[in-house]
Design an enzyme around this catalytic site. Structure first.
Site, PDB file in Angstrom:
ATOM      1  N   LYS A 293      51.995  56.768  33.374  1.00 32.75           N
ATOM      2  CA  LYS A 293      51.056  56.915  34.417  1.00 32.75           C
ATOM      3  C   LYS A 293      50.938  58.325  35.076  1.00 32.75           C
ATOM      4  O   LYS A 293      49.918  58.942  35.047  1.00 32.75           O
ATOM      5  CB  LYS A 293      51.167  55.949  35.570  1.00 32.75           C
TER       6      LYS A 293
ATOM      7  N   ARG B 129      51.044  39.395  42.702  1.00 31.97           N
ATOM      8  CA  ARG B 129      49.869  38.772  42.191  1.00 31.97           C
ATOM      9  C   ARG B 129      49.794  37.454  42.633  1.00 31.97           C
ATOM     10  O   ARG B 129      50.816  36.639  42.614  1.00 31.97           O
ATOM     11  CB  ARG B 129      49.925  38.496  40.685  1.00 31.97           C
TER      12      ARG B 129
ATOM     13  N   GLU C 178      50.504  46.825  45.685  1.00 31.19           N
ATOM     14  CA  GLU C 178      49.169  46.504  44.902  1.00 31.19           C
ATOM     15  C   GLU C 178      49.129  45.098  44.934  1.00 31.19           C
ATOM     16  O   GLU C 178      50.167  44.620  44.528  1.00 31.19           O
ATOM     17  CB  GLU C 178      49.087  47.041  43.736  1.00 31.19           C
TER      18      GLU C 178
ATOM     19  N   ASP D  84      51.027  51.609  42.874  1.00 31.94           N
ATOM     20  CA  ASP D  84      51.085  50.178  42.429  1.00 31.94           C
ATOM     21  C   ASP D  84      52.527  50.032  41.732  1.00 31.94           C
ATOM     22  O   ASP D  84      52.757  49.281  40.625  1.00 31.94           O
ATOM     23  CB  ASP D  84      50.249  50.194  41.043  1.00 31.94           C
TER      24      ASP D  84
ATOM     25  N   LYS E 124      57.001  48.123  38.827  1.00 24.73           N
ATOM     26  CA  LYS E 124      56.575  48.999  37.471  1.00 24.73           C
ATOM     27  C   LYS E 124      57.903  49.573  36.952  1.00 24.73           C
ATOM     28  O   LYS E 124      58.602  50.091  37.692  1.00 24.73           O
ATOM     29  CB  LYS E 124      55.612  50.142  38.121  1.00 24.73           C
TER      30      LYS E 124
HETATM   31  P1  0O2 Z   1      50.441  46.638  34.698  1.00 26.76           P
HETATM   32  O1  0O2 Z   1      51.067  46.591  33.439  1.00 26.76           O
HETATM   33  O2  0O2 Z   1      49.551  45.459  34.923  1.00 26.76           O
HETATM   34  O3  0O2 Z   1      50.808  47.318  35.999  1.00 26.76           O
HETATM   35  P2  0O2 Z   1      44.994  52.562  38.068  1.00 26.76           P
HETATM   36  O4  0O2 Z   1      45.676  51.366  38.915  1.00 26.76           O
HETATM   37  O5  0O2 Z   1      45.009  53.959  38.925  1.00 26.76           O
HETATM   38  O6  0O2 Z   1      45.308  52.664  36.722  1.00 26.76           O
HETATM   39  P3  0O2 Z   1      42.685  51.244  38.997  1.00 26.76           P
HETATM   40  O7  0O2 Z   1      41.198  51.294  38.511  1.00 26.76           O
HETATM   41  O8  0O2 Z   1      42.833  52.088  40.359  1.00 26.76           O
HETATM   42  O9  0O2 Z   1      43.343  52.101  38.088  1.00 26.76           O
HETATM   43  O10 0O2 Z   1      43.293  50.134  39.244  1.00 26.76           O
HETATM   44  P4  0O2 Z   1      42.624  48.943  39.095  1.00 26.76           P
HETATM   45  O11 0O2 Z   1      41.832  48.532  37.919  1.00 26.76           O
HETATM   46  O12 0O2 Z   1      42.211  48.448  40.427  1.00 26.76           O
HETATM   47  O13 0O2 Z   1      43.956  47.858  38.655  1.00 26.76           O
HETATM   48  C1  0O2 Z   1      44.731  48.066  37.593  1.00 26.76           C
HETATM   49  C2  0O2 Z   1      45.666  46.840  37.389  1.00 26.76           C
HETATM   50  O14 0O2 Z   1      44.555  45.702  37.479  1.00 26.76           O
HETATM   51  C3  0O2 Z   1      46.244  46.879  35.780  1.00 26.76           C
HETATM   52  O15 0O2 Z   1      47.397  47.307  36.013  1.00 26.76           O
HETATM   53  C4  0O2 Z   1      45.929  45.234  35.365  1.00 26.76           C
HETATM   54  O16 0O2 Z   1      47.371  44.670  35.987  1.00 26.76           O
HETATM   55  C5  0O2 Z   1      45.044  44.822  36.244  1.00 26.76           C
HETATM   56  N1  0O2 Z   1      43.716  45.007  35.367  1.00 26.76           N
HETATM   57  C6  0O2 Z   1      42.690  45.935  35.629  1.00 26.76           C
HETATM   58  N2  0O2 Z   1      41.735  45.890  34.612  1.00 26.76           N
HETATM   59  C7  0O2 Z   1      42.092  44.906  34.007  1.00 26.76           C
HETATM   60  C8  0O2 Z   1      41.563  44.228  32.743  1.00 26.76           C
HETATM   61  O17 0O2 Z   1      40.477  44.558  32.147  1.00 26.76           O
HETATM   62  N3  0O2 Z   1      42.052  43.218  32.046  1.00 26.76           N
HETATM   63  C9  0O2 Z   1      43.307  42.898  32.341  1.00 26.76           C
HETATM   64  N4  0O2 Z   1      44.013  41.873  31.815  1.00 26.76           N
HETATM   65  N5  0O2 Z   1      44.059  43.328  33.544  1.00 26.76           N
HETATM   66  C10 0O2 Z   1      43.487  44.446  34.423  1.00 26.76           C
HETATM   67  P5  0O2 Z   1      47.933  48.339  34.975  1.00 26.76           P
HETATM   68  O18 0O2 Z   1      48.371  49.505  35.549  1.00 26.76           O
HETATM   69  O19 0O2 Z   1      46.846  48.454  34.128  1.00 26.76           O
HETATM   70  O20 0O2 Z   1      49.039  47.598  34.287  1.00 26.76           O
END
Ligand code: 0O2
Length: 212
Positions: free
Chosen positions: A63, A87, A149, A82, A55
């Protein structure tokens, strides 16, 4: 002096980055070993390819702000799971759980959280299996449990997620309801494709077995 302190923080930050990179390497190797074993044993590669990322400092800061936390090395370590991201893009639907289960069975891997957006997709249609795991990193003077992650998805799910991610940033204002519906419809079509491809694969490999 302040200079020394900045050097100290920088050094600590770089060391921490290196530890996260080591954690990515460990997970990458574990997954490659599983994939190669499948190739040798069943003539099938569950993994199509993998992607890795640390990240970016800017995203870490954003964040932390969103979570309302002060940006300190300790707070980051304790609250962000994360920073190290892997991936895994699989060929077929069934490969996802197969890979996840084989990894989670390993003695040195601890599952922290599992978000199954495949059995329960997000409202916008997003599908993937997300795991947060701890992997031990053996340093010169101590062992650190490092969170990684892991996002596991099929090629088709990855196609949708990549384009949806780009579209979200392209749109200058919120996406209209109509566009959201159409994207969700695409996600549903992709789900059907994944299921059909899985069935075709099974029928073809069943024929293989009969011929032998
Ligand atoms: P980046 O740039 O990919 O790192 P949190 O991680 O705490 O914000 P949560 O709900 O615990 O939130 O995490 P989640 O939803 O399990 O996973 C977050 C990551 O999953 C995101 O990373 C995205 O990579 C992916 N992701 C989740 N939802 C979506 C979606 O609707 N569309 C797409 N394209 N990817 C998604 P980050 O941190 O957002 O960004």
């Amino acid at each position: 002096s302040e200079d020394l302190d900045i050097n100290g923080s920088l050094k600590e930050f770089l060391l921490q980055q290196q530890i996260y990179r080591a954690a990515i390497k460990e997970i990458k190797t574990k997954l490659e070993i599983l994939d190669e074993e499948f190739q040798a044993r069943y003539d099938h590669n569950p993994i199509h390819h993998m992607e890795y990322r640390l990240k970016a400092p800017q995203s870490i800061a954003e964040k932390m702000q969103k979570k309302g936390l002060e940006i300190t090395a300790e707070n980051i370590r304790k609250n962000l799971t994360d920073i190290a991201g892997v991936r895994v893009i699989c060929n077929y639907l069934n490969d996802i759980n197969r890979i996840a289960n084989l990894l989670l069975r390993q003695d040195d891997i601890t599952l922290v959280r599992k978000n199954d957006y495949i059995t329960g997709p997000k409202k916008n249609g997003y599908r993937s299996l997300h795991l947060i795991v701890l992997v031990p990193i053996f340093l010169a003077e101590r062992t650190e449990s490092v969170p990684v992650e892991i996002q596991i998805r099929t090629i088709a799910m990855d196609f949708w997620a990549s384009l949806e991610h780009q579209l979200k940033y392209k749109g200058h204002s919120d996406m209209s309801e109509g566009l959201r519906e159409r994207l969700k419809y695409c996600a549903e079509s992709i789900t059907r494709l994944d299921e059909e491809m899985q069935m075709i694969y099974e029928e073809i490999t069943a024929d293989d077995c009969e011929q032998q």
